[in-house]
Design a protein around this motif. Structure first.
Motif, PDB file in Angstrom:
ATOM      1  N   PRO A 438       0.604  -1.182   0.460  1.00 45.67           N
ATOM      2  CA  PRO A 438       0.076  -0.016  -0.031  1.00 45.67           C
ATOM      3  C   PRO A 438       0.401   1.333   0.016  1.00 45.67           C
ATOM      4  O   PRO A 438       2.022   2.118   0.503  1.00 45.67           O
ATOM      5  CB  PRO A 438      -0.980  -0.148   1.735  1.00 45.67           C
ATOM      6  CG  PRO A 438      -0.823  -1.870   1.831  1.00 45.67           C
ATOM      7  CD  PRO A 438       1.267  -1.665   1.052  1.00 45.67           C
ATOM      8  N   VAL A 439       0.357   2.593  -0.305  1.00 43.65           N
ATOM      9  CA  VAL A 439       1.085   3.930  -0.722  1.00 43.65           C
ATOM     10  C   VAL A 439       0.764   3.874   0.785  1.00 43.65           C
ATOM     11  O   VAL A 439       1.961   4.320   1.257  1.00 43.65           O
ATOM     12  CB  VAL A 439       0.612   4.657  -2.172  1.00 43.65           C
ATOM     13  CG1 VAL A 439       0.829   6.642  -1.133  1.00 43.65           C
ATOM     14  CG2 VAL A 439       0.767   4.379  -2.898  1.00 43.65           C
ATOM     15  N   ALA A 440      -0.414   3.937   1.070  1.00 41.96           N
ATOM     16  CA  ALA A 440      -0.459   4.704   2.847  1.00 41.96           C
ATOM     17  C   ALA A 440      -1.366   3.572   3.612  1.00 41.96           C
ATOM     18  O   ALA A 440      -2.234   2.993   2.788  1.00 41.96           O
ATOM     19  CB  ALA A 440      -0.978   6.180   3.209  1.00 41.96           C
ATOM     20  N   ARG A 441      -1.401   3.401   4.476  1.00 43.03           N
ATOM     21  CA  ARG A 441      -1.988   2.622   5.639  1.00 43.03           C
ATOM     22  C   ARG A 441      -2.310   3.770   6.373  1.00 43.03           C
ATOM     23  O   ARG A 441      -1.261   5.100   7.432  1.00 43.03           O
ATOM     24  CB  ARG A 441      -1.444   1.644   6.471  1.00 43.03           C
ATOM     25  CG  ARG A 441      -1.617   0.700   5.821  1.00 43.03           C
ATOM     26  CD  ARG A 441      -0.951  -0.224   6.356  1.00 43.03           C
ATOM     27  NE  ARG A 441      -0.918  -2.099   5.862  1.00 43.03           N
ATOM     28  CZ  ARG A 441      -2.355  -3.310   5.744  1.00 43.03           C
ATOM     29  NH1 ARG A 441      -3.630  -2.917   6.512  1.00 43.03           N
ATOM     30  NH2 ARG A 441      -2.832  -3.477   5.351  1.00 43.03           N
ATOM     31  N   VAL A 442      -3.806   4.746   7.463  1.00 39.18           N
ATOM     32  CA  VAL A 442      -4.151   5.365   8.190  1.00 39.18           C
ATOM     33  C   VAL A 442      -4.430   4.600   9.489  1.00 39.18           C
ATOM     34  O   VAL A 442      -5.318   3.614   9.235  1.00 39.18           O
ATOM     35  CB  VAL A 442      -4.690   6.043   7.742  1.00 39.18           C
ATOM     36  CG1 VAL A 442      -4.598   7.640   8.924  1.00 39.18           C
ATOM     37  CG2 VAL A 442      -3.937   7.187   6.272  1.00 39.18           C
ATOM     38  N   HIS A 443      -3.995   4.578  10.631  1.00 40.16           N
ATOM     39  CA  HIS A 443      -4.112   3.812  11.238  1.00 40.16           C
ATOM     40  C   HIS A 443      -5.105   4.386  12.456  1.00 40.16           C
ATOM     41  O   HIS A 443      -5.065   5.348  13.531  1.00 40.16           O
ATOM     42  CB  HIS A 443      -2.978   3.360  12.003  1.00 40.16           C
ATOM     43  CG  HIS A 443      -2.028   2.433  11.881  1.00 40.16           C
ATOM     44  ND1 HIS A 443      -2.007   2.102  10.803  1.00 40.16           N
ATOM     45  CD2 HIS A 443      -0.828   3.534  11.737  1.00 40.16           C
ATOM     46  CE1 HIS A 443      -0.883   0.882  10.094  1.00 40.16           C
ATOM     47  NE2 HIS A 443      -0.108   1.942  10.525  1.00 40.16           N
TER      48      HIS A 443
END
Length: 461
Positions: A438-443
């Protein structure tokens, strides 16, 4: 809430009990700077259920889960119940009041869209949509400046050419089916009343450049039901004919061409378009069930869903079916710029019916999103992106990298459950590198229950 006997009251479906606000969320990877807006998803989240064992998943009060992205940061996450009058009372708040249709008071739980400058929470069956502000707080029920003749619909399509909103609305209580068009001024400008027998559930529809497709299928409301709530059953009606209606966009009800098809049910089409070769054919990709709502009364049951391609031949008066994928998939989406137009790519949620997906962690749940599928419909190929075996993958929304970029140049956003944290991430994938990291994971700080549909709401369009 006790609901041990109801799979939609436990595990990944279990409602959360309070609203959450969190700021400056942790991120793994890098959020693209171009993502400037809010990702918002709707779904059932009942605050109180009198009889949990009889709770029908579709009847839960709507809760929005939204994430604000700007400047490469995740500025906030908010979860908010839609404040119907009943919900406001349960929360001990002032009732907002406002228009109603047939005195229906329901917090829409199915979808969310922006149209004519307003953010709307949507539901089907005759209830009104509710307007929300930029922070997901409820403004109140919305009736298109008094021009909406009844309820709206769970699914709408904004024509990328005209920016007008189209939908097919129906009502279970006072049976009708209406094709509606709203102009860019936020007022209903066109209404066509479509005669149908009984009380069919018409959850979605399809729109092309020149036609509207109507799905009149054997799932109906049980006349014994009394309204939205635990006694709100859908049933499969054996012997009811299945048919596809084709209405010219500017036609009258008498212009609908009804074509017989094999018995089935369709919750969600992916997209439909006119064939460009001048043959007059219409192509629609959709998720088809052989049968549905044949056993239980708490949620969907029946045959596994599968992606198909239907070719509608009006000259021959027939519909030709082709299976695109044998794997169980749902919640199909495309690049929103390609709605009503030919498209090469499509995306869907891979359900847990796939043989190599383990769901023993949540016994009784047969269908939980376990991964995402990207289809190249031109080449007839697909890629799968899997996540945790426990499931918890939501609908993937495609966000173009820019207004004039290629069809597959953009990102996919989906809420994905992280079992290690017992909480949910917003996962951002590069659509061109679907199988990569993934480009990003926002938690997020909490779990987002399994829900329905979402939308990317850019700050600038």
């Amino acid at each position: 809430m006790a609901g041990a006997g109801n799979p939609y009251m436990r595990g990944l479906f279990a409602p959360v009990r309070e609203e959450t606000t969190a700021y400056e969320l942790a991120v793994t990877g890098r959020i693209p700077e171009e993502l400037d807006g809010r990702y918002v998803r709707n779904g059932p989240n009942p605050l109180g259920v009198d009889d949990p064992a009889a709770y029908h998943w579709f009847s839960g009060d709507g809760m929005l889960h939204g994430l604000r992205l700007r400047g490469g940061r995740a500025e906030w996450y908010r979860s908010r119940w839609v404040r119907s009058d009943a919900m406001a009372l349960r929360l001990g708040e002032k009732i907002l009041h406002g228009p109603r249709h047939l005195d229906m008071d329901f917090a829409p739980n199915t979808h969310v869209t922006r149209f004519a400058g307003r953010l709307l929470a949507l539901v089907e069956g005759g209830a009104l949509p509710y307007e929300l502000d930029a922070d997901l707080e409820t403004v109140g029920p919305f009736d298109f400046a008094g021009t909406l003749p009844g309820g709206l619909a769970a699914h709408t399509t904004v024509d990328p050419d005209t920016d007008e909103l189209h939908c097919v609305a129906y009502c279970w209580a006072w049976p009708y089916v209406q094709y509606l068009v709203a102009g860019t001024d936020g007022r209903i400008r066109r209404r066509v009343d479509i005669p149908v027998d009984g009380r069919p559930m018409m959850h979605d529809f399809s729109l092309t450049e020149r036609h509207v497709l109507l799905y009149d299928l054997p799932v109906v409301f049980n006349p014994g039901g009394v309204g939205v709530g635990p006694s709100f059953p859908y049933v499969w009606e054996p012997g009811r004919p299945a048919r596809l209606g084709v209405l010219p966009r500017e036609g009258a009800a008498s212009d609908v061409r009804w074509l017989e098809i094999d018995p089935c049910f369709v919750f969600h089409p992916m997209n439909a378009y006119e064939t460009e070769d001048g043959s007059g054919l219409i192509t629609v990709h959709l998720v088809r069930y052989d049968r549905l709502f044949t056993k239980g009364r708490t949620g969907p049951d029946g045959s596994p869903p599968a992606l198909e391609r239907w070719t509608v031949d009006l000259r021959a008066g027939r519909v030709r079916r082709e299976r695109v994928d044998d794997r169980p998939v749902e919640l199909p989406r495309v690049d929103p710029r390609r709605l009503t137009l030919p498209h090469r790519y499509g995306y869907a949620v891979l359900e847990s019916g796939a043989a190599d997906v383990r769901v023993a962690h949540f016994p009784g749940i047969e269908r939980v999103g376990a991964g995402l599928v990207k289809y190249d419909l031109e080449r007839g190929t697909s890629e799968v992106r899997r996540f945790a075996p426990q499931g918890g993958v939501g609908e993937a929304v495609f966000v173009p990298a820019g207004p004039d970029t290629a069809e597959d140049d953009g990102w996919l956003m989906a809420y994905v459950f992280d079992p290690d944290r017992d909480a949910t991430d917003l996962v951002v994938l590069d659509a061109r590198d679907f199988s990569g990291e993934p480009v990003a994971r926002v938690h997020l700080p909490v779990r987002v229950p399994v829900g329905f549909h979402g939308a990317w709401i850019p700050d600038r369009e």
